[in-house]
Design an enzyme around this catalytic site. Sequence first.
Site, mmCIF file in Angstrom:
data_model
loop_
_atom_site.group_PDB
_atom_site.id
_atom_site.type_symbol
_atom_site.label_atom_id
_atom_site.label_comp_id
_atom_site.label_asym_id
_atom_site.label_seq_id
_atom_site.Cartn_x
_atom_site.Cartn_y
_atom_site.Cartn_z
ATOM 1 N N ARG A 114 -2.057 -7.079 -1.966
ATOM 2 C CA ARG A 114 -1.675 -5.665 -2.113
ATOM 3 C C ARG A 114 -1.684 -5.259 -3.584
ATOM 4 O O ARG A 114 -2.039 -4.129 -3.937
ATOM 5 C CB ARG A 114 -0.297 -5.425 -1.490
ATOM 6 C CG ARG A 114 -0.367 -5.414 0.049
ATOM 7 C CD ARG A 114 0.982 -5.672 0.695
ATOM 8 N NE ARG A 114 1.987 -4.720 0.318
ATOM 9 C CZ ARG A 114 3.302 -4.965 0.342
ATOM 10 N NH1 ARG A 114 3.768 -6.152 0.733
ATOM 11 N NH2 ARG A 114 4.156 -4.043 -0.024
ATOM 12 N N ARG A 164 13.468 -8.811 -0.469
ATOM 13 C CA ARG A 164 13.631 -7.500 0.173
ATOM 14 C C ARG A 164 13.991 -7.672 1.659
ATOM 15 O O ARG A 164 13.430 -8.496 2.355
ATOM 16 C CB ARG A 164 12.342 -6.683 0.083
ATOM 17 C CG ARG A 164 12.462 -5.418 0.937
ATOM 18 C CD ARG A 164 11.486 -4.359 0.567
ATOM 19 N NE ARG A 164 10.112 -4.796 0.680
ATOM 20 C CZ ARG A 164 9.086 -4.040 0.281
ATOM 21 N NH1 ARG A 164 9.312 -2.859 -0.248
ATOM 22 N NH2 ARG A 164 7.866 -4.496 0.398
ATOM 23 N N ARG A 223 9.784 -7.711 5.696
ATOM 24 C CA ARG A 223 8.590 -6.978 6.144
ATOM 25 C C ARG A 223 7.437 -7.959 6.361
ATOM 26 O O ARG A 223 7.234 -8.857 5.565
ATOM 27 C CB ARG A 223 8.208 -5.945 5.076
ATOM 28 C CG ARG A 223 8.361 -4.525 5.576
ATOM 29 C CD ARG A 223 8.229 -3.520 4.481
ATOM 30 N NE ARG A 223 6.919 -3.486 3.862
ATOM 31 C CZ ARG A 223 6.589 -2.616 2.918
ATOM 32 N NH1 ARG A 223 7.477 -1.729 2.500
ATOM 33 N NH2 ARG A 223 5.391 -2.629 2.387
HETATM 34 P P1 AP5 Z 1 11.042 -0.867 -2.903
HETATM 35 O O1 AP5 Z 1 11.802 0.347 -3.312
HETATM 36 O O2 AP5 Z 1 10.982 -1.210 -1.468
HETATM 37 O O3 AP5 Z 1 9.567 -0.820 -3.547
HETATM 38 P P2 AP5 Z 1 8.285 0.010 -3.139
HETATM 39 O O4 AP5 Z 1 7.616 0.430 -4.392
HETATM 40 O O5 AP5 Z 1 8.628 1.065 -2.138
HETATM 41 O O6 AP5 Z 1 7.432 -1.173 -2.476
HETATM 42 P P3 AP5 Z 1 6.551 -1.182 -1.169
HETATM 43 O O7 AP5 Z 1 6.287 -2.618 -0.850
HETATM 44 O O8 AP5 Z 1 7.160 -0.341 -0.099
HETATM 45 O O9 AP5 Z 1 5.254 -0.537 -1.700
HETATM 46 P P4 AP5 Z 1 3.877 -0.538 -1.057
HETATM 47 O O10 AP5 Z 1 3.198 0.508 -1.816
HETATM 48 O O11 AP5 Z 1 3.217 -1.855 -1.042
HETATM 49 O O12 AP5 Z 1 4.202 -0.259 0.501
HETATM 50 P P5 AP5 Z 1 3.992 0.992 1.448
HETATM 51 O O13 AP5 Z 1 5.061 0.971 2.447
HETATM 52 O O14 AP5 Z 1 3.745 2.230 0.692
HETATM 53 O O15 AP5 Z 1 11.630 -2.101 -3.737
HETATM 54 C C1 AP5 Z 1 11.172 -3.429 -3.495
HETATM 55 C C2 AP5 Z 1 12.358 -4.403 -3.499
HETATM 56 O O16 AP5 Z 1 12.911 -4.460 -4.800
HETATM 57 C C3 AP5 Z 1 13.525 -3.997 -2.572
HETATM 58 O O17 AP5 Z 1 14.098 -5.154 -2.056
HETATM 59 C C4 AP5 Z 1 14.498 -3.267 -3.510
HETATM 60 O O18 AP5 Z 1 15.842 -3.368 -3.059
HETATM 61 C C5 AP5 Z 1 14.278 -4.018 -4.815
HETATM 62 N N1 AP5 Z 1 14.419 -3.155 -5.996
HETATM 63 C C6 AP5 Z 1 14.014 -1.854 -6.122
HETATM 64 N N2 AP5 Z 1 14.282 -1.399 -7.357
HETATM 65 C C7 AP5 Z 1 14.849 -2.439 -8.042
HETATM 66 C C8 AP5 Z 1 15.337 -2.604 -9.373
HETATM 67 N N3 AP5 Z 1 15.293 -1.582 -10.273
HETATM 68 N N4 AP5 Z 1 15.831 -3.811 -9.725
HETATM 69 C C9 AP5 Z 1 15.878 -4.839 -8.832
HETATM 70 N N5 AP5 Z 1 15.436 -4.753 -7.554
HETATM 71 C C10 AP5 Z 1 14.923 -3.568 -7.163
HETATM 72 O O19 AP5 Z 1 2.609 0.597 2.160
HETATM 73 C C11 AP5 Z 1 2.530 -0.497 3.034
HETATM 74 C C12 AP5 Z 1 1.139 -0.532 3.677
HETATM 75 O O20 AP5 Z 1 0.951 0.671 4.460
HETATM 76 C C13 AP5 Z 1 -0.042 -0.563 2.709
HETATM 77 O O21 AP5 Z 1 -0.352 -1.874 2.314
HETATM 78 C C14 AP5 Z 1 -1.136 0.085 3.564
HETATM 79 O O22 AP5 Z 1 -1.659 -0.826 4.504
HETATM 80 C C15 AP5 Z 1 -0.382 1.161 4.330
HETATM 81 N N6 AP5 Z 1 -0.357 2.463 3.632
HETATM 82 C C16 AP5 Z 1 0.759 3.145 3.214
HETATM 83 N N7 AP5 Z 1 0.417 4.307 2.612
HETATM 84 C C17 AP5 Z 1 -0.932 4.365 2.651
HETATM 85 C C18 AP5 Z 1 -1.892 5.305 2.164
HETATM 86 N N8 AP5 Z 1 -1.506 6.431 1.513
HETATM 87 N N9 AP5 Z 1 -3.211 5.023 2.353
HETATM 88 C C19 AP5 Z 1 -3.614 3.918 2.999
HETATM 89 N N10 AP5 Z 1 -2.759 2.973 3.471
HETATM 90 C C20 AP5 Z 1 -1.435 3.195 3.298
HETATM 91 MG MG MG Z 2 8.187 1.366 -0.106
#
Ligand code: AP5
Ligand code: MG
Length: 208
Positions: free
Chosen positions: A164, A125, A153
Amino acid sequence: MLLILLGAPGAGKGTQGSLLSERLGIPKIATGDILRLAVREGTPLGLEAKRFMDAGELVPDEVILGLVREALAGAPQGAILDGFPRNTAQAEALRDILAESGRAVDAVVALEVPVDAIVERMGGRRTDPVTGAVYHLVHNPPPAEVAERCVLRPDDQEETVRHRLAVYEASTRPLIDFYERAGVPVHRVDGNRPIDQVQDEILQRLGR
Ligand code: AP5
Ligand code: MG
């Protein structure tokens, strides 16, 4: 339409959420994106959130709920929620915030992807720090004009990804049950297919 995207880290919530936002003409509210922006800008919120994010832990609920309340107030026609709610307390708070304006969650899409595929996705990613756009070196390469500025990231090292994933299993996956018991339609979608196929199935399940 108020839609929740559930799924493990790397399941494709951000990727599918951006496509759906364009397609349905409603904003995507991604708590992770809001937090990363605050970290980059060095605001008090960012300073507080950074240590939790870098460790792969959830940021405290009270911090997140303030952000979400504000974002929802700016999205009266509906929204796609990416990365929120993340535990039962957040889901209950969301229900109460929405009820204040006579709203409710319309549907949940749960993206399912096996762990090996997730670890591969996170390693490849790359994110554009200027636009927030998400790419993958192999599956969705960044355009040449932005490729040089795209970054990994900080929470995408394999060890942090595995933590995670454990947090997801313990705190977030139970929300599938939570919404099924609440009578909200939950669409389980195989997210381990090409991006456009996943998008098509989501739209079809939502009747769009
Ligand atoms: P991508 O679309 O980026 O996946 P994602 O599900 O958005 O993954 P994240 O890592 O963003 O999820 P997360 O829940 O861990 O992170 P968040 O930012 O919410 O796809 C991933 C990769 O695969 C990309 O390279 C993409 O191009 C590729 N891809 C996508 N689809 C594909 C396919 N079909 N085939 C092949 N490749 C594909 O959270 C981060 C941190 O923020 C948390 O750990 C926490 O500390 C904090 N946080 C955020 N929200 C909260 C909350 N509500 N409460 C508490 N803490 C929070
Ligand atoms: Mg995301």
